[in-house]
Motif scaffolding. Structure first.
Motif, mmCIF file in Angstrom:
data_model
loop_
_atom_site.group_PDB
_atom_site.id
_atom_site.type_symbol
_atom_site.label_atom_id
_atom_site.label_comp_id
_atom_site.label_asym_id
_atom_site.label_seq_id
_atom_site.Cartn_x
_atom_site.Cartn_y
_atom_site.Cartn_z
ATOM 1 N N VAL A 28 -12.939 -89.489 -15.423
ATOM 2 C CA VAL A 28 -14.249 -88.947 -15.787
ATOM 3 C C VAL A 28 -14.973 -88.500 -14.525
ATOM 4 C CG1 VAL A 28 -16.514 -89.535 -16.739
ATOM 5 C CG2 VAL A 28 -14.428 -90.314 -17.883
ATOM 6 N N LYS A 29 -15.502 -87.285 -14.570
ATOM 7 C CA LYS A 29 -16.206 -86.736 -13.414
ATOM 8 C C LYS A 29 -17.651 -87.195 -13.428
ATOM 9 C CE LYS A 29 -12.674 -83.940 -12.443
ATOM 10 N NZ LYS A 29 -11.875 -84.019 -11.229
ATOM 11 N N SER A 30 -18.225 -87.232 -12.244
ATOM 12 C CA SER A 30 -19.637 -87.584 -12.148
ATOM 13 C C SER A 30 -20.476 -86.488 -12.795
ATOM 14 C CB SER A 30 -20.062 -87.708 -10.685
ATOM 15 O OG SER A 30 -19.199 -88.566 -10.001
ATOM 16 N N GLU A 31 -21.723 -86.797 -13.017
ATOM 17 C CA GLU A 31 -22.613 -85.826 -13.645
ATOM 18 C C GLU A 31 -22.738 -84.579 -12.759
ATOM 19 O OE1 GLU A 31 -26.281 -87.559 -14.813
ATOM 20 O OE2 GLU A 31 -27.136 -85.629 -15.374
ATOM 21 N N MET A 34 -17.607 -80.360 -12.095
ATOM 22 C CA MET A 34 -16.758 -79.595 -13.005
ATOM 23 C C MET A 34 -15.423 -80.293 -13.245
ATOM 24 S SD MET A 34 -17.198 -75.889 -11.283
ATOM 25 C CE MET A 34 -18.379 -74.730 -11.923
ATOM 26 N N THR A 35 -14.898 -80.103 -14.426
ATOM 27 C CA THR A 35 -13.510 -80.490 -14.637
ATOM 28 C C THR A 35 -12.645 -79.419 -13.979
ATOM 29 O OG1 THR A 35 -13.333 -79.218 -16.665
ATOM 30 C CG2 THR A 35 -14.069 -81.505 -16.885
ATOM 31 N N TYR A 36 -11.360 -79.698 -13.866
ATOM 32 C CA TYR A 36 -10.481 -78.694 -13.251
ATOM 33 C C TYR A 36 -10.501 -77.403 -14.078
ATOM 34 C CZ TYR A 36 -6.463 -76.376 -11.249
ATOM 35 O OH TYR A 36 -5.654 -75.441 -10.647
ATOM 36 N N ASP A 37 -10.480 -77.550 -15.397
ATOM 37 C CA ASP A 37 -10.489 -76.356 -16.259
ATOM 38 C C ASP A 37 -11.763 -75.546 -16.054
ATOM 39 O OD1 ASP A 37 -8.036 -76.978 -17.218
ATOM 40 O OD2 ASP A 37 -8.755 -77.925 -19.072
ATOM 41 N N LYS A 98 -16.349 -85.627 -3.234
ATOM 42 C CA LYS A 98 -17.089 -84.694 -4.098
ATOM 43 C C LYS A 98 -17.427 -83.503 -3.225
ATOM 44 C CE LYS A 98 -21.369 -84.617 -6.819
ATOM 45 N NZ LYS A 98 -22.492 -85.489 -7.232
ATOM 46 N N VAL A 99 -17.055 -82.335 -3.676
ATOM 47 C CA VAL A 99 -17.196 -81.132 -2.846
ATOM 48 C C VAL A 99 -18.071 -80.106 -3.553
ATOM 49 C CG1 VAL A 99 -15.944 -79.226 -1.736
ATOM 50 C CG2 VAL A 99 -14.900 -81.493 -1.873
ATOM 51 N N LYS A 100 -18.997 -79.562 -2.786
ATOM 52 C CA LYS A 100 -19.850 -78.498 -3.309
ATOM 53 C C LYS A 100 -19.637 -77.282 -2.423
ATOM 54 C CE LYS A 100 -24.592 -78.004 -4.902
ATOM 55 N NZ LYS A 100 -25.901 -78.643 -4.954
ATOM 56 N N GLY A 101 -19.320 -76.150 -3.021
ATOM 57 C CA GLY A 101 -19.093 -74.944 -2.221
ATOM 58 C C GLY A 101 -19.009 -73.729 -3.117
ATOM 59 N N TYR A 102 -18.363 -72.706 -2.652
ATOM 60 C CA TYR A 102 -18.259 -71.467 -3.415
ATOM 61 C C TYR A 102 -16.799 -71.132 -3.672
ATOM 62 C CZ TYR A 102 -23.194 -70.862 -2.571
ATOM 63 O OH TYR A 102 -24.545 -71.049 -2.551
ATOM 64 N N LYS A 103 -16.527 -70.736 -4.906
ATOM 65 C CA LYS A 103 -15.161 -70.368 -5.248
ATOM 66 C C LYS A 103 -14.848 -68.988 -4.667
ATOM 67 C CE LYS A 103 -12.114 -69.815 -9.244
ATOM 68 N NZ LYS A 103 -12.034 -69.842 -10.701
ATOM 69 N N ALA A 104 -13.692 -68.863 -4.049
ATOM 70 C CA ALA A 104 -13.330 -67.593 -3.415
ATOM 71 C C ALA A 104 -11.851 -67.339 -3.621
ATOM 72 C CB ALA A 104 -13.661 -67.643 -1.926
ATOM 73 N N GLU A 118 -18.968 -85.242 0.111
ATOM 74 C CA GLU A 118 -19.347 -86.639 0.312
ATOM 75 C C GLU A 118 -18.198 -87.510 -0.166
ATOM 76 O OE1 GLU A 118 -22.361 -88.213 -2.577
ATOM 77 O OE2 GLU A 118 -22.615 -86.068 -2.987
ATOM 78 N N ILE A 119 -18.043 -88.634 0.479
ATOM 79 C CA ILE A 119 -16.938 -89.524 0.112
ATOM 80 C C ILE A 119 -17.369 -90.411 -1.049
ATOM 81 C CG2 ILE A 119 -15.517 -91.455 0.942
ATOM 82 C CD1 ILE A 119 -15.527 -89.993 3.682
ATOM 83 N N MET A 120 -16.455 -90.560 -2.018
ATOM 84 C CA MET A 120 -16.762 -91.320 -3.226
ATOM 85 C C MET A 120 -15.851 -92.552 -3.302
ATOM 86 S SD MET A 120 -18.845 -89.037 -4.590
ATOM 87 C CE MET A 120 -19.000 -89.347 -6.353
ATOM 88 N N GLU A 121 -16.169 -93.404 -4.254
ATOM 89 C CA GLU A 121 -15.304 -94.553 -4.539
ATOM 90 C C GLU A 121 -14.066 -94.061 -5.273
ATOM 91 O OE1 GLU A 121 -15.410 -97.978 -4.115
ATOM 92 O OE2 GLU A 121 -16.998 -97.534 -2.650
ATOM 93 N N GLY A 122 -12.923 -94.505 -4.888
ATOM 94 C CA GLY A 122 -11.718 -94.107 -5.613
ATOM 95 C C GLY A 122 -10.613 -93.690 -4.659
#
Lengths: 244, 537
Positions: A28-31, A34-37, A98-104, A118-122
């Motif tokens: 389950v992804k955080s709020e 995005m899922t991979y799809d 968790k990565v935030k960026g732009y799809k290219a 940012e680094i997450m638990e897991g």
């Protein structure tokens, strides 16, 4: 007795369901993530946020690092994430980020650029998907950037600048030296494909680099690596095992 | 008391001497002094860091040059280390300056040399070497035919001057060219002019974005078309500003790039990114890949990239089935004023790093000169759309014959490559370079980054307005530390722990100042006591 067995079976089923549920819960992804799809469906140049597990990374430089990441549904190429040297040390294989960026897209390679993380638990390491049979298939691209394996491949001759048959080249045309990218060809089912050892991922000091330097034409090998793309499949190989 | 004074004075003297010793032992190099002769009884091992365009022929030319040179000077061994881009050479040199492990001879850009010179006597001033009657350019004691100073194209030689002295020799020169799919330009109803203007290239590029009802581009019938792709956005901005007589920087490093023309150009670019008419290498990929697939009409790249341009190019990176047949023509980059074209001069130069042993420097100098001999110059220039940097090589019958045979095959005589070389030769006097100073490399990066940022922002649906431009200026200024000189923010690198000599020096200096302080305080207290006692008397 039947009642006992029925009870046992019921218990096993309940446990199995709970167990399945727990696996799913891990995915389950955080709020807001995005899922991979959803990531694949996102438009190019749109902002994306994903969670995935580091599988490998290229050398850190100038506060940037390029990461091969994967979740249980697919893989991501994280091009030049902003990253301090201190954080880079934490990005070991398995680390959840968790990565935030732009799809290219760059020459067919779908990636996330201008990203922060940012680094997450897991923690999770992907098993290599056997992609040997997919090499000749149009479905191969669906596994872009995934950790994959190619089995029973035969090393084919490359041609150096003097017209000699050689098992590998430094740089695509042999213009490089030890330490540069290694290019080699290998075939299966009558088709020949090109594979790369990317120097920033697996440099001259690594086992796989030395294994590539020891290749001989006709060797049968198994390989593992990441299904990078440049104007077509361009796998970045991380492990070579000589079979015969 | 007299004993104490002598004691304190002695301590200070020792500390001062220690300070001087420490200075002597530091890692800065002495200024290179030209030896009277080259000592051929000794052997030398020098390293040569060279850049090739991922081109095996260039690698082999370097190797052959080394073999030929070593045959003439068996006491000099040259070790070649190959790079495929200037940036990596620059990064490695910077890292190695700190440890005095620079190469002996290095392919480089003058902008980079300006930064290398941050270290004391790091790069050798070549003037004395060049002018030496025996071992200088065209020198009488050389074992090969070196070009005389006046045989080096003056414009190219002048590009190697920093602070009034030569710190490099030119090795090859190129400029940028526009590689054009003439077939598509004409299909769109236009004729390719001899000199492109920016207005023309924007107009045709916009026209090319028209689509059929099926959603495919009309001109190529494909789903992908980026009519205009620029490889080096640094050059795009620099050349546009030069053509517009707009500010870039002064010779001493004052930043002038944030001006009205820059902003207007960025707005213009933004409007064409918006329509899909323009993109960059960093955003989309190599212009050649799109050009050769019939997915680009104007591909601007170095003349040193000509062997990749066109559907018959000897070097191609895309699958054969994706190649589209079209006619390729080569033109200078678009101009603001076609009657007075201006374009960048680029291409590798060679510098020599200083060493403790002047004889080793001399050995490096001999090899550097060898790179300017006709055979090396001509063979290397033929690998791409380069031109030799000496008149003797340019006028050599071997070279003029080569130029005359354009189109005889798609390898050595590939017509697009030779057209690119001819363009460079024809426009030597129309080329320029930007001012070189410590920090000029950062400004160059910043110039391109502004275009990249604007293009990416448009694609990401961000609004480009005055507030955006203000922020862009602030961000770029901070990122590249513009106006501060030295290595840019984008080039931050770990320099490692301070050398022990430096630590020692700083310690001794601190102790010295502490000693001086203690002595002064003691003197002041003694005087004060003396005056108090005197007053009491």
């Amino acid at each position: 007795m039947k009642k006992v067995i029925a009870l046992l079976i019921a218990c096993v089923l309940v446990f199995a369901m709970v167990s399945c549920g727990s696996t799913k819960k891990d995915d389950v992804k955080s709020e807001g993530v995005m899922t991979y799809d959803e990531y694949i469906a996102a438009a190019l140049d749109s902002e994306v946020t994903i969670e995935a597990y580091v599988q490998a990374k290229q050398s850190w430089w100038d506060n940037k690092v390029t990461v091969y990441a994967q979740d249980k549904d697919g893989a991501y190429f994280l091009y030049e994430l902003q990253c301090s040297e201190e954080d880079n040390a934490k990005l070991v294989p398995g680390t959840k980020i968790k990565v935030k960026g732009y799809k290219a897209e760059w020459s067919g390679e779908i990636e996330i650029m201008d990203g922060t993380f940012e680094i997450m638990e897991g923690n999770w390491i992907a098993e290599a998907l056997d992609a040997t049979a997919l090499l000749a298939s149009e479905d191969l691209i669906k596994h872009q950037n995934e950790f994959v394996s190619f089995k029973g491949m035969t090393v084919e001759a490359s041609t150096d600048a003097d017209g000699n048959a050689v098992p590998f080249l430094y740089n695509w045309d042999g213009s490089g030296q030890q330490g540069e990218d290694i290019y080699f060809k290998a075939s299966v089912n009558g088709q020949t494909y090109t594979f790369v050892l990317e120097k920033y991922l697996t440099g001259a000091e690594t086992d796989v680099y030395k294994a590539a330097q020891a290749l001989a034409i006709g060797d049968v090998i198994d390989m593992e690596g990441f299904l990078y793309w440049y104007e077509g499949a361009n796998p970045h190989i991380t492990k070579i095992t000589k079979v015969q | 008391m007299k004993c104490n004074r002598i004691y304190i004075f002695s301590i200070l003297l020792v500390l001062a001497l220690l300070t001087l010793c420490s200075c002597h032992g530091s890692r800065s190099l002495p200024t290179f002094v030209m030896p009277d002769t080259f000592d051929t009884t000794r052997t030398y091992e020098i390293t040569f860091w060279a850049k090739n365009d991922t081109n095996i022929t260039q690698t082999r030319i370097y190797q052959k040059a080394i073999e030929d040179f070593q045959a003439l000077y068996p006491n000099i061994r040259v070790n070649l280390r190959l790079y495929t881009n200037y940036g990596n050479i620059y990064n490695d040199v910077i890292t190695n300056i700190a440890t005095n492990t620079t190469p002996n001879v290095c392919i480089t850009y003058p902008d980079h040399i300006a930064t290398y010179r941050m270290g004391t006597n790091t790069v050798v001033n070549l003037d004395t070497l060049m002018n030496d009657a025996e071992l200088g350019l065209g020198g009488s004691a050389l074992r090969f035919s070196s070009p005389k100073r006046e045989e080096i194209i003056p414009k190219y030689l002048s590009e190697c001057m920093i602070d009034g002295a030569h710190y490099a020799l030119p090795y090859m020169r190129s400029t940028e060219a526009c590689y054009i799919n003439k077939t598509y330009v004409e299909a769109l109803g236009y004729t390719v002019p001899d000199v492109l203007t920016w207005d023309f290239i924007w107009e045709v590029s916009e026209a090319a974005t028209a689509k059929n009802e099926d959603g495919l581009f009309s001109v190529n019938g494909q789903s992908v078309l980026i009519p205009f792709i620029y490889k080096s956005t640094d050059n795009m901005m620099i050349q546009y500003l030069a053509q517009s007589d707009a500010g870039y920087s002064t010779d001493t490093g004052d930043i002038l790039i944030f001006n009205e023309q820059t902003e207007d150009f960025l707005y213009e670019i933004a409007s064409h990114v918006q329509t899909g008419a323009f993109s960059t290498f960093k955003i989309s990929s190599y212009p050649a890949n799109f050009l050769n697939a019939g997915q680009c009409i104007f591909a601007i790249d170095s003349t040193a990239g000509a062997t990749w341009m066109g559907c018959n190019a000897p070097l191609v990176d895309i699958a054969e089935e994706n190649l589209v047949q079209f006619e390729t023509v080569v033109r200078p980059i678009p101009q603001c004023n076609p009657d007075a074209p201006e374009m960048i001069s680029q291409g590798p130069s060679v510098c020599i790093f200083n060493k403790k042993d002047p004889q080793e420097v001399l050995a490096s100098w001999l090899f550097t000169q060898f790179l300017l001999t006709n055979e090396v110059q001509i063979s290397y220039a033929q690998t791409e759309g380069y031109v030799p940097v000496t008149q003797s090589a340019q006028n050599d019958p071997v070279y003029t014959d080569y130029l005359s045979r354009a189109g005889e095959d798609n390898e050595l005589y590939y017509d697009v490559k030779i057209a690119a070389s001819r363009l460079t030769l024809a426009h030597t006097e129309n080329t320029f370079v930007t001012p070189v100073y410590n920090g000029s490399a950062s400004l160059r990066d910043a110039a391109g980054q502004m275009i990249e940022n604007v293009a990416k922002s448009v694609r990401r649906k961000q609004e480009i307005n005055d507030a955006y431009m203000d922020k862009l200026e602030k961000d770029i200024t901070a990122l590249y530390r513009l106006g501060e000189g030295g290595i840019s923010g984008n080039d931050k690198r770990e320099l490692g722990p301070m050398p022990s000599a430096a630590v020692g020096l700083l310690t001794v200096l601190s102790v010295t100042w502490l000693g001086i302080g203690v002595y002064s305080a003691a003197q002041w207290r003694r005087k004060r006591k003396f005056f108090q006692n005197d007053a009491k008397k």
